[in-house]
Design a protein around this motif. Sequence first.
Motif, PDB file in Angstrom:
ATOM      1  N   GLU A 177     -57.725 -25.232  85.512  1.00  0.00           N
ATOM      2  CA  GLU A 177     -56.869 -24.347  86.285  1.00  0.00           C
ATOM      3  C   GLU A 177     -55.567 -24.083  85.548  1.00  0.00           C
ATOM      4  N   VAL A 225     -53.875 -18.756  80.167  1.00  0.00           N
ATOM      5  CA  VAL A 225     -54.564 -17.568  79.634  1.00  0.00           C
ATOM      6  C   VAL A 225     -53.978 -16.308  80.270  1.00  0.00           C
ATOM      7  N   HIS A 238     -52.111 -13.481  78.271  1.00  0.00           N
ATOM      8  CA  HIS A 238     -52.650 -12.114  78.347  1.00  0.00           C
ATOM      9  C   HIS A 238     -51.533 -11.133  78.698  1.00  0.00           C
ATOM     10  N   ASN A 239     -50.724 -11.530  79.658  1.00  0.00           N
ATOM     11  CA  ASN A 239     -49.594 -10.690  80.055  1.00  0.00           C
ATOM     12  C   ASN A 239     -48.614 -10.517  78.898  1.00  0.00           C
ATOM     13  N   VAL A 256     -49.969  -8.021  76.457  1.00  0.00           N
ATOM     14  CA  VAL A 256     -49.774  -6.647  76.954  1.00  0.00           C
ATOM     15  C   VAL A 256     -48.339  -6.202  76.692  1.00  0.00           C
ATOM     16  N   HIS A 257     -47.368  -7.087  76.994  1.00  0.00           N
ATOM     17  CA  HIS A 257     -45.961  -6.742  76.761  1.00  0.00           C
ATOM     18  C   HIS A 257     -45.699  -6.489  75.283  1.00  0.00           C
ATOM     19  N   VAL A 278     -47.132  -3.157  74.190  1.00  0.00           N
ATOM     20  CA  VAL A 278     -46.270  -2.052  74.617  1.00  0.00           C
ATOM     21  C   VAL A 278     -45.042  -1.980  73.723  1.00  0.00           C
ATOM     22  N   VAL A 289     -48.039  -2.475  82.602  1.00  0.00           N
ATOM     23  CA  VAL A 289     -47.574  -3.854  82.422  1.00  0.00           C
ATOM     24  C   VAL A 289     -47.042  -4.363  83.754  1.00  0.00           C
ATOM     25  N   GLU A 290     -46.934  -5.694  83.853  1.00  0.00           N
ATOM     26  CA  GLU A 290     -46.372  -6.317  85.059  1.00  0.00           C
ATOM     27  C   GLU A 290     -44.897  -6.565  84.811  1.00  0.00           C
ATOM     28  N   ILE A 318     -60.139 -19.795  94.194  1.00  0.00           N
ATOM     29  CA  ILE A 318     -59.613 -21.007  93.561  1.00  0.00           C
ATOM     30  C   ILE A 318     -59.733 -22.163  94.556  1.00  0.00           C
ATOM     31  N   ARG A 342     -61.092 -13.574  87.007  1.00  0.00           N
ATOM     32  CA  ARG A 342     -59.799 -13.027  87.409  1.00  0.00           C
ATOM     33  C   ARG A 342     -59.129 -12.223  86.301  1.00  0.00           C
ATOM     34  N   LEU A 343     -59.658 -12.251  85.083  1.00  0.00           N
ATOM     35  CA  LEU A 343     -59.066 -11.490  83.987  1.00  0.00           C
ATOM     36  C   LEU A 343     -60.064 -10.471  83.452  1.00  0.00           C
ATOM     37  N   PRO A 347     -58.262  -4.152  80.776  1.00  0.00           N
ATOM     38  CA  PRO A 347     -58.245  -2.772  81.279  1.00  0.00           C
ATOM     39  C   PRO A 347     -59.119  -1.860  80.431  1.00  0.00           C
TER      40      PRO A 347
END
Lengths: 93, 492
Positions: free
Chosen positions: A36, A42, A46-47, A50-51, A54, B68-69, B117, B140-141, B144
């Motif tokens: 977990e 991960v 991953h985020n 992405v950043h 960009v 993006v977040e 979960i 969950r991943l 895109p």
Amino acid sequence: MKATRNHLLLILGAAVLLLAYVWQHIEGIRLGYRLERLQGEVARLHNAVVHQRVRLSSLTALERVGMVAKETLGMRSPRPEEIITIPHDLPGL
Amino acid sequence: MNRRRLLVPFVGCIVLFISLGVRLLWIQIIRHGALEDRAQRQHYRILKSQAARGIITDRSGHVLAMSVEFPEPKRVYPERELACHVLGVVGADQQGLAGVEFVAEAILRGVPLQYQIGRDALGRPIATTGRGWRAGTQDRLIPPVSLALTLDRTLQYLAEQVLEQGMRETRAKRGIMVVQDPSTGELLALVNRPGFDPNQWQGDLPILSNAAVSQTFEPGSTFKLVTAAAALEERLVGWEDRFFCENGEFVVDGFTIHDHEPKGDLPFHQVMAYSSNIGMAKLGLHIGKERFYRMARAFGFGSVSSSGLPGESPEVGTTALQMVNAYAAIANGGVLMEPRILRGVQAVPTSRERPRAIRRVCSPPTCAVLTQLLEEVVETGTGTKAWVPGYRVAGKTGTAQKFDRQAGRYSPTRFLSSFCGFLPVEGPRLAIGVFIDEPQGVSWGGEVAAPLFARFATQAMQYLGVRPTSPAPHPTVASAVTTSQPARLDLP
């Protein structure tokens, strides 16, 4: 005497099996926590990717590259006579 | 006595065990399903979210739009104004509102995710085992979707730079440039100016309009291609057939047609090169309206082209995209290709990925003669400023008066200047259309749009690494500049 020894071995065997069962159960739970945590990591990475993608795209945007070339590096567009076209179909390229 | 005393606890034990057995039966068998569900609800938790909206890239994989977040989902356009009208925008709910964002909504929209979960007694997350998973749960991943456009980022940038510079020089109201690969129909660049930064878009709807595909206009002399194609295809005219151009003024059905330069007798190829309205009108009368209409329809005018871009107009009149597509058909030997903006989705081939021919418009011999005519326009005619050093260029100028709806007549001061063409003639790589709306000062297509065509085409040929084939300097580049006023169509 022999019967007592057999009983002891039986109890010992059962205890080992019980311990093995308990161990694998605890190990499963421990790995569950770890998995977990890793899944969270991960997702975080991953985020971050992405950043960074960009950011890379923004930094290499042609408008920005042109601006940096002209304003920071003092470059200019070449005059037509300064351009030598190297055809893509040239042998060796 | 002793036996009676023992019987009481014995029966008690039996009753107790039977009670426990019944309870066990109740819990483990009869109520098993409900209790297991309750346990799972306490132990497991279903989380719902949305996979990130898809990425839009150019044909080489350069990112043009990505989500993006931050920590809320946010759509980012790293190249800012680049291809803004093609890309479009998304709303606050991340739903496409215009451009590719709108038409490809079904592809780009992130799929809804549902995953499970486990939690321990303290509420800490713990990875579930196979036993805990339920049908419908997902990873969950999910990366895109990546949607590739046919646009080439560099050509798009060069086209935008050239168009913006041209608009500054001419103080024009609007400008359009369309660049197409004639062999596939793929749109390599599509520019509308003024533009906007989709990152900063505040809800201004009119600015989202993609005029290259949605705005119809009277095309002016670039449309002479259709008249010439119809006449050649029907074998109604020859290269040296002569037309009397009435010394600059001709009345037909109550309409007075002017030429920008009064001419007498001209052979057909010079009628095209000098863009004689009178010579072409006479040719049009000779062809007849039915043949002319048939050819115009065959070229795709008056119908939607299925480019994949929203807001395309099927009205009578032409759009910039239709006009460039018509020139691209001549460039590739006579086949009208479907103009395409969507190249593919990741590695999965889509039905749109292969070039699609709509129909054959005219025969290769007709195209060869048309190409010669258009080449003469650039060599000695009205389009000399479209000449590109080292390359043979074919094209046609256009200068159209705009209709003033309030005054109910053609405006004497508002023009649409254009140049459409392709190069290199030996093996066309690009079909290009430049449209400048309401330039100030000089309004001729040959003076306003043709130089922008040349400026862009020069850079594009270098970028594409196309070997120069025509080393000789242009013969008449300096002498063919004209300064008279554009041709005028006077209403009676």
